[in-house]
Every structure is written in structure tokens, then in C-alpha cells.
Design an enzyme around this catalytic site. Structure first.
Site, PDB file in Angstrom:
ATOM      1  N   ARG A 128      -6.419   4.300  35.339  1.00  0.00           N
ATOM      2  CA  ARG A 128      -6.076   5.690  35.011  1.00  0.00           C
ATOM      3  C   ARG A 128      -6.687   6.547  36.108  1.00  0.00           C
ATOM      4  NH1 ARG A 128      -5.902   9.155  29.458  1.00  0.00           N
ATOM      5  NH2 ARG A 128      -4.043   7.848  29.322  1.00  0.00           N
ATOM      6  N   HIS A 155       3.266   8.213  33.480  1.00  0.00           N
ATOM      7  CA  HIS A 155       2.532   7.607  32.363  1.00  0.00           C
ATOM      8  C   HIS A 155       3.469   6.590  31.710  1.00  0.00           C
ATOM      9  CE1 HIS A 155      -0.397   6.921  29.414  1.00  0.00           C
ATOM     10  NE2 HIS A 155      -0.439   8.074  28.781  1.00  0.00           N
ATOM     11  N   GLN A 158       2.985   5.081  28.074  1.00  0.00           N
ATOM     12  CA  GLN A 158       3.313   6.053  27.034  1.00  0.00           C
ATOM     13  C   GLN A 158       4.809   6.034  26.735  1.00  0.00           C
ATOM     14  OE1 GLN A 158       1.098   8.367  25.399  1.00  0.00           O
ATOM     15  NE2 GLN A 158       2.911   8.504  24.122  1.00  0.00           N
ATOM     16  N   ASP A 250       4.413  18.012  25.604  1.00  0.00           N
ATOM     17  CA  ASP A 250       3.112  17.542  26.100  1.00  0.00           C
ATOM     18  C   ASP A 250       2.275  18.802  26.329  1.00  0.00           C
ATOM     19  OD1 ASP A 250       1.029  16.164  27.377  1.00  0.00           O
ATOM     20  OD2 ASP A 250       2.173  15.681  29.189  1.00  0.00           O
ATOM     21  N   ARG A 318       1.649   2.374  20.941  1.00  0.00           N
ATOM     22  CA  ARG A 318       0.998   2.102  22.231  1.00  0.00           C
ATOM     23  C   ARG A 318       0.442   0.676  22.207  1.00  0.00           C
ATOM     24  NH1 ARG A 318      -0.855   6.275  25.355  1.00  0.00           N
ATOM     25  NH2 ARG A 318      -1.155   4.576  26.831  1.00  0.00           N
TER      26      ARG A 318
HETATM   27  N1  NVA Z   1       0.103  15.191  30.725  1.00  0.00           N
HETATM   28  C1  NVA Z   1      -1.126  14.840  30.059  1.00  0.00           C
HETATM   29  C2  NVA Z   1      -0.950  13.564  29.292  1.00  0.00           C
HETATM   30  C3  NVA Z   1      -2.149  13.095  28.544  1.00  0.00           C
HETATM   31  C4  NVA Z   1      -1.931  11.801  27.831  1.00  0.00           C
HETATM   32  C5  NVA Z   1      -2.243  14.703  31.071  1.00  0.00           C
HETATM   33  O1  NVA Z   1      -1.987  14.182  32.168  1.00  0.00           O
HETATM   34  O2  NVA Z   1      -3.350  15.157  30.808  1.00  0.00           O
HETATM   35  N1   CP Z   2      -1.474   9.645  25.155  1.00  0.00           N
HETATM   36  C1   CP Z   2      -2.541   9.192  25.805  1.00  0.00           C
HETATM   37  O1   CP Z   2      -2.440   8.580  26.877  1.00  0.00           O
HETATM   38  O2   CP Z   2      -3.717   9.422  25.180  1.00  0.00           O
HETATM   39  P1   CP Z   2      -5.167   9.251  25.825  1.00  0.00           P
HETATM   40  O3   CP Z   2      -5.266  10.251  26.952  1.00  0.00           O
HETATM   41  O4   CP Z   2      -6.121   9.524  24.700  1.00  0.00           O
HETATM   42  O5   CP Z   2      -5.296   7.857  26.346  1.00  0.00           O
END
Ligand code: NVA
Ligand code: CP
Length: 334
Positions: A128, A155, A158, A250, A318
Site C-alpha cells: 500500500r 485500488h 477493492q 468514495d 474483501r
Molecule cells: N480513495 C481513498 C480510498 C480509501 C480506501 C484513499 O485513497 O484514501
Molecule cells: N477500503 C479500504 O481499503 O479500507 P482500508 O483503507 O481500511 O484498508
């Protein structure tokens, strides 16, 4: 408490499903940096295998015995971390979490050198990151699979879980009208590609200046055309949700963009998913969100807590979709 909306996972004949057989052969040892790394058949395979893993977890109890998975995360996580850790643990493997939030990848030593070390100890690397290039560079230098667990650009894990959830809820994905309202960034990019690969009609509504990346749009349009579905880009959320079977949003301030909060909030206010906006979708429409949600910002409590909301089903899936992905990349079906 049990899910209020989820129907039981469909029956899948894993042993002779052509998508799953082809995916198991091609994906063993591969990376998954982007949804674009997968063919339509491979996306279908992950969804179908995800259903089987959910219905029959016991079948896969030892499928990844002793496999080691490292998670290296530069950003916070609840769902992704726990679902990957629980996922590999329930298939006989083991997870090692490395918190990189205070030590960005590539700062202490090069990403290539990290890859050349880590591949000697583990079977899969889950990343990540901020920069998407961190993920592709790790993949280019690692002999073990690298999985994108969120970058600023995509992502994919997801989106795989989200379309598995839609398949479970509606019994199909092809032909569904899927609308995303909000920031055209990582989650939006992966949803566009996945929806196009599965034959959904995808509509995206973003404020001016926040539309999705043009390369992803072009790619998703090509995929949609090949699969007989449509991708529309709008700037009017009201028009975008008309006829929608699913409405997705989102946060408007993603991780790494916190310094833009004050600027973004008024721009995204007209894109809030509230009861008035949901009323313009079809009566059977579901509400979706990747979570975490900023309640009463991009979505109201009345929508996220309504019977239309399937956000916790998405979160549950997930686990199952990622178990399917790990099984395919790590040769767990052979
Ligand atoms: N678009 C958000 C998704 C979090 C799961 C982010 O990147 O923070
Ligand atoms: N949706 C998602 O990726 O959640 P987290 O940021 O908690 O992993």
C-alpha cells in the site's frame, strides 16, 4: 449481526469452470498491480472463485500451507490489512505486517534492493503506497508476486470485492448500470476497469478538474467496447444516477491529499449521496462505498445506514475476493 441484504454465495463448479482453469494456469506467479493486468476472464474467475471460497472455506483450509505473505503499508488501513491477514491465515499461510507509515519505501534503500531481499523470504508481497511506481518497480524487481493493496492511482482489490458483491446481490454484473459519484482517482479507476471487464455500463460523475485519468478512461472504453457495454463521463451527479442499479461514492479527500481538504469540500458538496440523489436511481438501487466513510460529507447517515446500503457486504467480500486472488497467484488450486 448477519447482513441485511446479502444473498448466499452462488454455487460455482471450480474444478471445471473454464475461466478459473485458465486463470489458475496463467496467473500462477504473476503480479497484480492493476486491474489492467487481468483479462475479463481472469476477473470473472476471481469473482467466481471468491464465491466458492465464501461458500466452502473449509475446502481451502490448507491450500496455502506455510506460504509467507508480507504486507508493507505506507498508509493507514483497517479492511485491507485485516482481510489479507485473515485470508492467508485461514488457508494455512502466515502474514507479516511491516508498518511503512513513518518510513516510506525507497528511503532507506532502493525499492529494487528491497525486492531482491524480500523475495528470498516470502511468497508474496502486498503493498500500500503513495506512488503507483513504487508498486510497479517492486514488481519489476521481485521474483514473487506483488499485489497492489492501494496506490494513489488504483485500488484493484477493492474493485474485485465490489463487483463480487454486485454479482452476489443481483445474480449477474453484465448489463448492470453502475454509477460512481465523486473523486476520479484510485478507487474510481479500478471500478471503471473492472466494470468494463465484466460488461457493466459504467457512469462516472466528477467535479470539473477531478475527472479520472485519461489513459485509464481510454483503456476502460476499449475494454467496454469489446464487452458490449458503455462508459460515460459526466459532471452532473443527478443525471449520472438516473437508471442506476448501484450508486457508489468514495471520500473526496483521499489519503495523501489532506492538505487540499478546505479547497475540496465545497467543490464536492453537490456530489454528496443523500436521499434526494438516491431517489433518482432505480427503486432497487444499492448504495456502495469502499469505506472508511466520512459520514454526512460524501454520504449522509440516512443513505449509508439505509436498507439499500451494502457497504459492509463489500467489506466482508474483501476477504473472499482476496483469498481467491492469493489462490490464483500462489498456485493454491494446483
Ligand atoms: N480513495 C481513498 C480510498 C480509501 C480506501 C484513499 O485513497 O484514501
Ligand atoms: N477500503 C479500504 O481499503 O479500507 P482500508 O483503507 O481500511 O484498508
Amino acid at each position: 449481526m448477519a447482513s441485511n441484504t446479502l444473498i448466499e454465495a452462488p454455487v460455482v463448479h471450480v474444478g471445471n469452470d473454464p475461466d478459473i482453469l485458465a486463470a489458475a494456469a496463467r496467473l500462477n506467479g504473476e503480479d497484480m498491480c492493476s486491474i489492467a493486468d487481468l483479462s475479463s476472464g481472469e476477473v470473472r474467475a476471481i469473482v467466481k472463485l471468491g464465491h466458492d471460497v465464501k461458500r466452502h472455506p473449509e475446502k481451502y483450509r490448507h491450500a496455502l500451507d506455510a506460504k509467507q505473505m508480507v504486507l508493507m503499508f505506507e498508509k493507514a488501513s483497517l479492511r485491507t490489512r485485516l482481510s489479507f491477514e485473515a485470508g492467508i491465515n485461514t488457508m494455512g499461510g502466515n502474514a507479516i505486517f511491516v508498518d511503512q507509515t513513518n518510513s516510506p519505501l525507497g528511503e532507506r534503500e532502493s525499492i529494487a534492493d528491497i525486492a531482491r531481499n524480500v523475495e528470498r523470504w516470502v511468497d508474496v508481497i502486498v503493498l500500500r503506497t503513495y506512488a503507483h511506481d513504487t508498486i510497479t518497480e517492486m514488481a519489476a524487481n521481485s521474483r514473487v508476486p506483488v499485489i497492489n493493496a492501494l496506490s494513489d492511482f488504483e485500488h484493484p482489490c477493492q474493485a474485485l470485492a465490489d463487483f463480487m458483491t454486485l454479482d452476489e446481490h443481483f445474480g449477474h454484473v453484465a448489463g448492470l448500470n453502475f454509477t460512481y459519484v465523486g473523486d476520479g482517482n484510485n478507487v474510481c479507476h479500478s471500478l471503471m476497469l473492472t466494470g468494463a471487464q465484466l460488461g457493466a455500463n459504467v457512469t462516472i460523475a466528477t467535479p470539473r478538474g477531478y475527472s479520472p485519468d485519461i489513459e485509464i478512461v481510454t483503456l476502460a472504453r476499449d475494454i467496454a467496447q469489446a464487452n458490449g457495454c458503455e462508459l460515460r463521463l459526466l459532471q452532473d451527479p443527478q443525471a449520472a444516477v438516473e437508471g442506476a442499479d448501484a450508486v457508489y461514492t468514495d471520500v473526496c479527500v483521499s489519503m495523501g491529499f489532506e492538505h487540499e481538504s478546505t479547497k475540496r469540500e465545497p467543490i464536492f458538496r453537490p456530489f454528496q449521496v443523500n436521499e434526494a440523489l438516491m431517489a433518482k436511481a432505480t427503486p432497487h438501487a444499492v448504495f456502495m462505498h469502499c469505506l472508511p466513510a466520512r459520514r454526512n460529507a460524501e454520504v449522509t447517515d440516512a443513505v449509508i445506514d439505509s436498507p439499500q446500503s451494502i457497504v459492509f457486504d463489500q467489506a466482508e467480500n474483501r476477504l473472499h475476493a482476496q483469498k481467491a486472488l492469493l489462490l490464483l497467484l500462489l498456485g493454491g488450486l494446483s
